[in-house]
Design a protein around this motif. Structure first.
Motif, PDB file in Angstrom:
ATOM      1  N   TYR A 221       0.880  -1.177   0.177  1.00  0.00           N
ATOM      2  CA  TYR A 221       0.103  -0.041   0.079  1.00  0.00           C
ATOM      3  C   TYR A 221       0.773   1.186  -0.080  1.00  0.00           C
ATOM      4  O   TYR A 221       0.380   2.353  -0.443  1.00  0.00           O
ATOM      5  N   HIS A 222       2.170   1.107   0.376  1.00  0.00           N
ATOM      6  CA  HIS A 222       3.177   2.254   0.296  1.00  0.00           C
ATOM      7  C   HIS A 222       2.506   3.891   0.773  1.00  0.00           C
ATOM      8  O   HIS A 222       2.382   4.728  -0.122  1.00  0.00           O
ATOM      9  N   TRP A 223       2.088   3.530   1.928  1.00  0.00           N
ATOM     10  CA  TRP A 223       1.604   5.199   2.242  1.00  0.00           C
ATOM     11  C   TRP A 223       2.632   5.949   2.623  1.00  0.00           C
ATOM     12  O   TRP A 223       3.829   5.678   2.984  1.00  0.00           O
ATOM     13  N   ARG A 224       2.114   7.246   2.705  1.00  0.00           N
ATOM     14  CA  ARG A 224       3.022   8.179   3.224  1.00  0.00           C
ATOM     15  C   ARG A 224       2.828   8.819   4.522  1.00  0.00           C
ATOM     16  O   ARG A 224       1.596   8.589   4.902  1.00  0.00           O
ATOM     17  N   ASP A 225       3.427   9.689   4.965  1.00  0.00           N
ATOM     18  CA  ASP A 225       3.242  10.048   6.518  1.00  0.00           C
ATOM     19  C   ASP A 225       1.874  10.816   6.532  1.00  0.00           C
ATOM     20  O   ASP A 225       1.782  11.562   5.506  1.00  0.00           O
ATOM     21  N   GLY A 226       1.198  10.896   7.633  1.00  0.00           N
ATOM     22  CA  GLY A 226       0.068  11.537   7.779  1.00  0.00           C
ATOM     23  C   GLY A 226       0.181  13.027   8.576  1.00  0.00           C
ATOM     24  O   GLY A 226       1.070  12.943   9.564  1.00  0.00           O
ATOM     25  N   TYR A 227      -0.484  13.922   8.103  1.00  0.00           N
ATOM     26  CA  TYR A 227      -0.661  15.088   8.790  1.00  0.00           C
ATOM     27  C   TYR A 227      -1.799  15.527   9.087  1.00  0.00           C
ATOM     28  O   TYR A 227      -2.658  15.557   8.303  1.00  0.00           O
ATOM     29  N   THR A 228      -2.249  15.667  10.476  1.00  0.00           N
ATOM     30  CA  THR A 228      -3.731  16.185  10.927  1.00  0.00           C
ATOM     31  C   THR A 228      -3.684  17.670  11.682  1.00  0.00           C
ATOM     32  O   THR A 228      -3.010  17.607  12.616  1.00  0.00           O
ATOM     33  N   ALA A 229      -4.465  18.514  11.264  1.00  0.00           N
ATOM     34  CA  ALA A 229      -4.520  19.735  11.943  1.00  0.00           C
ATOM     35  C   ALA A 229      -6.003  20.250  12.101  1.00  0.00           C
ATOM     36  O   ALA A 229      -6.668  19.863  11.237  1.00  0.00           O
ATOM     37  N   SER A 230      -6.064  21.164  13.336  1.00  0.00           N
ATOM     38  CA  SER A 230      -7.357  21.511  13.496  1.00  0.00           C
ATOM     39  C   SER A 230      -7.142  22.944  14.180  1.00  0.00           C
ATOM     40  O   SER A 230      -6.324  23.068  14.809  1.00  0.00           O
ATOM     41  N   ILE A 231      -8.234  23.810  13.933  1.00  0.00           N
ATOM     42  CA  ILE A 231      -8.301  25.089  14.631  1.00  0.00           C
ATOM     43  C   ILE A 231      -9.732  25.160  14.902  1.00  0.00           C
ATOM     44  O   ILE A 231     -10.740  25.185  14.113  1.00  0.00           O
ATOM     45  N   GLY A 232     -10.113  25.790  16.280  1.00  0.00           N
ATOM     46  CA  GLY A 232     -11.452  26.277  16.662  1.00  0.00           C
ATOM     47  C   GLY A 232     -11.322  27.223  17.470  1.00  0.00           C
ATOM     48  O   GLY A 232     -10.402  27.683  18.143  1.00  0.00           O
ATOM     49  N   VAL A 233     -12.657  27.446  18.009  1.00  0.00           N
ATOM     50  CA  VAL A 233     -12.965  28.526  19.053  1.00  0.00           C
ATOM     51  C   VAL A 233     -13.925  27.746  19.960  1.00  0.00           C
ATOM     52  O   VAL A 233     -14.984  27.317  19.466  1.00  0.00           O
ATOM     53  N   GLY A 234     -13.648  28.129  21.220  1.00  0.00           N
ATOM     54  CA  GLY A 234     -14.672  27.744  22.216  1.00  0.00           C
ATOM     55  C   GLY A 234     -15.286  29.009  23.218  1.00  0.00           C
ATOM     56  O   GLY A 234     -14.474  29.985  23.336  1.00  0.00           O
ATOM     57  N   HIS A 235     -16.495  28.768  23.491  1.00  0.00           N
ATOM     58  CA  HIS A 235     -17.252  29.966  24.334  1.00  0.00           C
ATOM     59  C   HIS A 235     -18.050  29.339  25.385  1.00  0.00           C
ATOM     60  O   HIS A 235     -18.698  28.535  25.338  1.00  0.00           O
ATOM     61  N   ALA A 236     -17.864  30.180  26.543  1.00  0.00           N
ATOM     62  CA  ALA A 236     -18.495  29.578  27.725  1.00  0.00           C
ATOM     63  C   ALA A 236     -19.657  30.655  27.841  1.00  0.00           C
ATOM     64  O   ALA A 236     -19.470  31.935  27.960  1.00  0.00           O
ATOM     65  N   PHE A 237     -20.954  30.137  27.701  1.00  0.00           N
ATOM     66  CA  PHE A 237     -22.037  30.834  27.739  1.00  0.00           C
ATOM     67  C   PHE A 237     -22.463  31.377  29.050  1.00  0.00           C
ATOM     68  O   PHE A 237     -23.065  32.455  29.316  1.00  0.00           O
ATOM     69  N   ASN A 238     -22.300  30.366  30.112  1.00  0.00           N
ATOM     70  CA  ASN A 238     -22.295  30.623  31.341  1.00  0.00           C
ATOM     71  C   ASN A 238     -21.427  29.659  32.236  1.00  0.00           C
ATOM     72  O   ASN A 238     -20.657  29.028  31.491  1.00  0.00           O
ATOM     73  N   ASP A 239     -21.669  29.665  33.456  1.00  0.00           N
ATOM     74  CA  ASP A 239     -20.790  28.640  34.130  1.00  0.00           C
ATOM     75  C   ASP A 239     -21.299  27.141  33.985  1.00  0.00           C
ATOM     76  O   ASP A 239     -20.548  26.166  34.113  1.00  0.00           O
ATOM     77  N   GLU A 240     -22.301  26.827  33.277  1.00  0.00           N
ATOM     78  CA  GLU A 240     -22.869  25.634  33.121  1.00  0.00           C
ATOM     79  C   GLU A 240     -22.517  25.008  31.724  1.00  0.00           C
ATOM     80  O   GLU A 240     -22.452  24.096  31.364  1.00  0.00           O
ATOM     81  N   ILE A 241     -22.652  26.080  30.742  1.00  0.00           N
ATOM     82  CA  ILE A 241     -22.884  25.480  29.323  1.00  0.00           C
ATOM     83  C   ILE A 241     -21.733  26.256  28.287  1.00  0.00           C
ATOM     84  O   ILE A 241     -21.729  27.313  28.622  1.00  0.00           O
ATOM     85  N   SER A 242     -20.915  25.477  27.594  1.00  0.00           N
ATOM     86  CA  SER A 242     -20.105  25.977  27.010  1.00  0.00           C
ATOM     87  C   SER A 242     -20.080  25.300  25.502  1.00  0.00           C
ATOM     88  O   SER A 242     -20.669  24.245  25.388  1.00  0.00           O
ATOM     89  N   GLY A 243     -19.772  25.818  24.483  1.00  0.00           N
ATOM     90  CA  GLY A 243     -19.674  25.258  23.213  1.00  0.00           C
ATOM     91  C   GLY A 243     -18.465  25.628  22.416  1.00  0.00           C
ATOM     92  O   GLY A 243     -17.613  26.410  22.794  1.00  0.00           O
ATOM     93  N   ALA A 244     -18.295  24.735  21.287  1.00  0.00           N
ATOM     94  CA  ALA A 244     -16.969  24.925  20.345  1.00  0.00           C
ATOM     95  C   ALA A 244     -17.305  24.548  19.063  1.00  0.00           C
ATOM     96  O   ALA A 244     -18.244  23.716  18.761  1.00  0.00           O
ATOM     97  N   VAL A 245     -16.407  25.126  18.118  1.00  0.00           N
ATOM     98  CA  VAL A 245     -16.627  24.501  16.653  1.00  0.00           C
ATOM     99  C   VAL A 245     -15.212  24.489  16.337  1.00  0.00           C
ATOM    100  O   VAL A 245     -14.339  25.503  16.658  1.00  0.00           O
ATOM    101  N   ALA A 246     -14.592  23.670  15.213  1.00  0.00           N
ATOM    102  CA  ALA A 246     -13.603  23.740  14.790  1.00  0.00           C
ATOM    103  C   ALA A 246     -13.588  23.083  13.505  1.00  0.00           C
ATOM    104  O   ALA A 246     -14.449  22.432  13.082  1.00  0.00           O
ATOM    105  N   LEU A 247     -12.652  23.639  12.472  1.00  0.00           N
ATOM    106  CA  LEU A 247     -12.147  23.032  11.284  1.00  0.00           C
ATOM    107  C   LEU A 247     -11.026  22.310  11.329  1.00  0.00           C
ATOM    108  O   LEU A 247     -10.124  22.453  11.860  1.00  0.00           O
ATOM    109  N   GLY A 248     -11.209  21.189  10.484  1.00  0.00           N
ATOM    110  CA  GLY A 248      -9.991  20.253  10.323  1.00  0.00           C
ATOM    111  C   GLY A 248      -9.553  19.764   9.203  1.00  0.00           C
ATOM    112  O   GLY A 248     -10.234  19.630   8.103  1.00  0.00           O
ATOM    113  N   TYR A 249      -8.223  19.386   8.850  1.00  0.00           N
ATOM    114  CA  TYR A 249      -7.869  18.902   7.980  1.00  0.00           C
ATOM    115  C   TYR A 249      -6.936  17.693   8.212  1.00  0.00           C
ATOM    116  O   TYR A 249      -6.037  17.750   9.118  1.00  0.00           O
ATOM    117  N   ASP A 250      -7.046  16.675   7.179  1.00  0.00           N
ATOM    118  CA  ASP A 250      -6.275  15.382   7.421  1.00  0.00           C
ATOM    119  C   ASP A 250      -5.624  15.072   6.252  1.00  0.00           C
ATOM    120  O   ASP A 250      -6.368  14.731   5.101  1.00  0.00           O
TER     121      ASP A 250
END
Length: 434
Positions: free
Chosen positions: A332-361
């Motif tokens: 199968y002769h694979w080459r090396d793999g590179y995986t990267a991601s970048i995202g942002v998280g936000h705390a809406f309050n002390d109980e609920i947080s959220g995040a989104v991210a973009l990734g590339y493999d």
């Protein structure tokens, strides 16, 4: 300016948990949850499940359009961790499915992949070159085989510890530990034995089912981290060593489907020994970072290099006193793999947080096989922390899988193409702190 580390830290892995492990190029599945070493509390435990549905199927084989459905199977990756410690020292026990893969080609025309030459010998097939493997009607060809189904998995059990030093400039940590990993393989193929070398008349057709295991092998991981807690900043790097599985053996059966040989009538089941050549879980380096950028906001990023190029080919051998020894060779002769991601998280309050991210493999396929092309992902998730003891997270992911091709010119034994496909994922985890 300071940031609410308590609220922001819960969002760190919500969006990234699906994309940084279970979708990485090659056969990567789960990674040890060593992030639990940085959680607040004396005792922390976290359990998570990630479900991935890769939608990959051939669009053509040897120049003929096909619609054989998806040959990649859905899978679930479990991940468990338990840590004990304080701000100075801590250790975590982890368990996950580190590497796995599954392909089912039974819906293709003929019920399997195209045929390739399989050697009747005590070693490799009669020649491992592309020309030798594709010469299925050659003057010296005695047998051919067709892959129908392949599956394997490895379970990792690990112990990783952290030693930290707090200074005015921040907190510095060294991380290190050991792990053990096993290997399990299952495969089904269709075989045809010719009446004589170079005479492509099926004397015996059969179905071969094998199952092989490799013992637990030891590896290690080592890393470092730097934190400024008041800014919710953490940068960490982790190295995971390579693991070689070189004792993969087991048994199986050869079921005779049709036969011109009176000594092997149809319906005969022949027990066989099975052996798989060396399988390598590749070494890798992962860098993860987070930092507060505004009150209630966190910037996240990760990068991983995996040494997939060490995986060149596999050889499957079956042996029996009654039918001899047969080997098939698959590069199968694979080459090396590179995986990267970048995202942002936000705390809406002390109980609920959220995040989104973009990734590339970056895909590891180089033309000898089609499956692992480039993947672009969008992931997101939410974290709900109803009290100091519990943290519940849910995440989802959609990935765009680019098209690709393989060819005999690139050392494959058949030509094939795959189209643009999609990948879907879901993740859920629960952390308890004491």
């Amino acid at each position: 300016m300071t940031f609410n580390r308590k609220s922001l830290s819960v969002a760190t892995v919500v969006a990234l948990s699906c994309s940084t492990g279970a979708l990485a190029g090659g056969f990567q599945r789960g990674t040890a949850d060593t992030d639990i070493l940085f959680e607040q509390g004396t005792v922390n435990t976290r359990a998570s499940l990630t479900y991935i549905s890769p939608q990959r199927g051939f669009t053509s084989i040897n120049g003929v359009d096909v619609d054989g459905g998806d040959y990649t199977g859905d899978y679930v990756v479990p991940n468990y961790a338990l840590s004990l410690g304080n701000d100075t020292v801590g250790c975590a026990g982890t368990a996950t499915e580190s590497f796995a893969g599954e392909s089912d080609y039974s819906d293709l025309p003929g019920g399997a992949l195209p045929a390739q030459v399989s050697g009747l010998s005590t070693g490799l097939p009669v020649g491992t070159s592309t020309a030798a493997r594709t010469d299925i009607f050659g003057a010296t060809t005695t047998a051919v085989s067709q892959t129908q189904r392949l599956a394997f998995d490895s379970t990792e059990l690990g112990l990783t510890c952290r030693v930290s030093y707090a200074a005015e400039s921040g907190r510095y940590s060294l991380l290190g530990g050991v792990f053990v990993e096993d290997f399990h393989f299952e495969g089904t193929s269709l075989g045809t034995r010719y009446a004589a070398p170079g005479v492509p008349i099926a004397a015996v057709t059969s179905r071969i089912d094998v199952e092989s295991d490799g013992d637990y092998k030891t590896g290690f991981r080592i890393g470092a981290a730097y934190e400024i807690p008041e800014y919710a900043l953490r940068v960490q790097a982790m190295y995971r060593s390579e693991v070689k599985h070189d004792d993969i053996s087991g048994d199986g059966t050869v079921t005779i489907l049709s036969s011109l040989a009176p000594t092997l009538p149809a319906g005969t089941v022949v027990p066989v020994d099975s052996f798989l050549s060396e399988a390598i879980s590749p070494q890798s380096v992962e860098i993860k970072a987070q930092t507060g950028v505004a009150p209630g906001w966190l910037l996240l990023g990760s990068f991983r290099w995996t040494d997939w190029s060490t995986n060149e080919a596999s050889v499957l051998t079956i042996s029996s006193p009654l039918i001899g020894t047969t080997s098939s060779y698959a590069p199968y002769h694979w080459r090396d793999g590179y995986t990267a991601s970048i995202g942002v998280g936000h705390a809406f309050n002390d109980e609920i947080s959220g995040a989104v991210a973009l990734g590339y493999d970056r895909g590891v396929s180089t033309g000898a096989e089609t499956t692992y092309t480039d993947i672009y992902t969008l992931s997101g998730g939410v974290s709900f922390k109803p009290n100091k003891m519990a943290d519940l997270r849910f995440g989802g992911l959609v990935g765009y899988w680019t098209d690709g091709s393989q060819s005999i010119a690139e050392d494959s034994y058949y030509n094939a193409t795959v189209g643009d496909d999609f990948v879907y994922g879901l993740n859920a985890s629960l952390r308890l702190t004491f």
